[in-house]
Every structure is written in C-alpha cells, then in structure tokens.
Scaffold this motif. Structure first.
Motif, PDB file in Angstrom:
ATOM      1  N   UNK A   1       0.827  -1.211   0.000  1.00  0.00           N
ATOM      2  CA  UNK A   1       0.000   0.000   0.000  1.00  0.00           C
ATOM      3  C   UNK A   1       0.860   1.260   0.000  1.00  0.00           C
ATOM      4  N   UNK A   2       1.928   1.290   0.803  1.00  0.00           N
ATOM      5  CA  UNK A   2       2.760   2.497   0.874  1.00  0.00           C
ATOM      6  C   UNK A   2       3.418   2.798  -0.472  1.00  0.00           C
ATOM      7  N   UNK A   3       3.843   1.762  -1.187  1.00  0.00           N
ATOM      8  CA  UNK A   3       4.422   1.972  -2.509  1.00  0.00           C
ATOM      9  C   UNK A   3       3.416   2.525  -3.496  1.00  0.00           C
ATOM     10  N   UNK A   4       2.176   2.035  -3.433  1.00  0.00           N
ATOM     11  CA  UNK A   4       1.119   2.535  -4.310  1.00  0.00           C
ATOM     12  C   UNK A   4       0.818   4.002  -4.051  1.00  0.00           C
ATOM     13  N   UNK A   5       1.023   4.443  -2.821  1.00  0.00           N
ATOM     14  CA  UNK A   5       0.779   5.838  -2.460  1.00  0.00           C
ATOM     15  C   UNK A   5       2.006   6.718  -2.677  1.00  0.00           C
TER      16      UNK A   5
ATOM     17  N   UNK B   1       8.493   4.454   3.920  1.00  0.00           N
ATOM     18  CA  UNK B   1       8.229   5.464   4.944  1.00  0.00           C
ATOM     19  C   UNK B   1       8.138   4.860   6.347  1.00  0.00           C
ATOM     20  N   UNK B   2       7.724   3.618   6.454  1.00  0.00           N
ATOM     21  CA  UNK B   2       7.627   2.971   7.768  1.00  0.00           C
ATOM     22  C   UNK B   2       8.583   1.780   7.900  1.00  0.00           C
ATOM     23  N   UNK B   3       9.643   1.746   7.086  1.00  0.00           N
ATOM     24  CA  UNK B   3      10.546   0.595   7.115  1.00  0.00           C
ATOM     25  C   UNK B   3      11.354   0.489   8.407  1.00  0.00           C
ATOM     26  N   UNK B   4      11.660   1.587   9.044  1.00  0.00           N
ATOM     27  CA  UNK B   4      12.531   1.536  10.216  1.00  0.00           C
ATOM     28  C   UNK B   4      12.020   2.511  11.275  1.00  0.00           C
ATOM     29  N   UNK B   5      11.118   2.053  12.106  1.00  0.00           N
ATOM     30  CA  UNK B   5      10.500   2.880  13.142  1.00  0.00           C
ATOM     31  C   UNK B   5      10.904   2.343  14.507  1.00  0.00           C
ATOM     32  N   UNK B   6      11.236   3.220  15.425  1.00  0.00           N
ATOM     33  CA  UNK B   6      11.513   2.840  16.810  1.00  0.00           C
ATOM     34  C   UNK B   6      10.602   3.654  17.714  1.00  0.00           C
ATOM     35  N   UNK B   7       9.898   2.972  18.605  1.00  0.00           N
ATOM     36  CA  UNK B   7       9.014   3.596  19.579  1.00  0.00           C
ATOM     37  C   UNK B   7       9.664   3.436  20.947  1.00  0.00           C
ATOM     38  N   UNK B   8       9.777   4.525  21.697  1.00  0.00           N
ATOM     39  CA  UNK B   8      10.305   4.471  23.059  1.00  0.00           C
ATOM     40  C   UNK B   8       9.291   5.138  23.975  1.00  0.00           C
TER      41      UNK B   8
END
Length: 88
Positions: A34-38, A43-50
C-alpha cells in the motif's frame, strides 16, 4: 488490586521490576504494497518507539527522511523535532 491484576503484574516481573525501568522501546519494521502505491515506499521501514515509564511521554523515531526525526508525545502536546531538539 484485583486477583487478575495481581496475577498479571506478577507474570510480567512484578511491581519491583516495573519500577526499575526508565523506558521501554520496540523496533517496528513495517512494510507492504500500500505504501508503494501511495508513493511512500519505505516510509515505515525503520521505526523505533520508546515509551517512558516514569512520565507520560512516548517518542517515535524513524530513519527515513527526515532522518533522525523524533515525535515526542506528551499529554495535550505533540511536536515533531530532530534528535538534537531542533525542528525538522
């Protein structure tokens, strides 16, 4: 506390263990077509939540442009910044 709450807290190390922690974090690589189609591939390949365990604060950091962008979340306030504190 209720019996279920007591059992749940103990199953995860107890209150003493929880009180030792300052923060918890997770690396959340995400993807999909979906992200590629948009036009947002990666954009969300490498997310870190702390998440902070001592106050209401959560940081989201990503490695894609703007690299080093941090989005701290406080009660009633969300403001994107760079890891060094400047606006992106």
């Amino acid at each position: 506390m209720t019996d279920l709450l007591d059992e749940s807290v103990e199953a995860h190390g107890g209150l003493a263990r929880r009180n030792e922690l300052e923060s918890v974090s997770a690396h959340l690589p995400q993807g999909g077509a979906v992200w590629g189609l948009k036009g947002q591939q990666g954009v969300l390949d490498d997310i870190r939540i702390t998440a902070c365990c001592t106050r209401s604060e959560c940081r989201t950091t990503r490695s894609v442009p703007p690299a080093g962008a941090v989005q701290p979340v406080h009660p009633n306030r969300t403001a994107p910044t760079h890891q060094k504190g400047q606006p992106p």
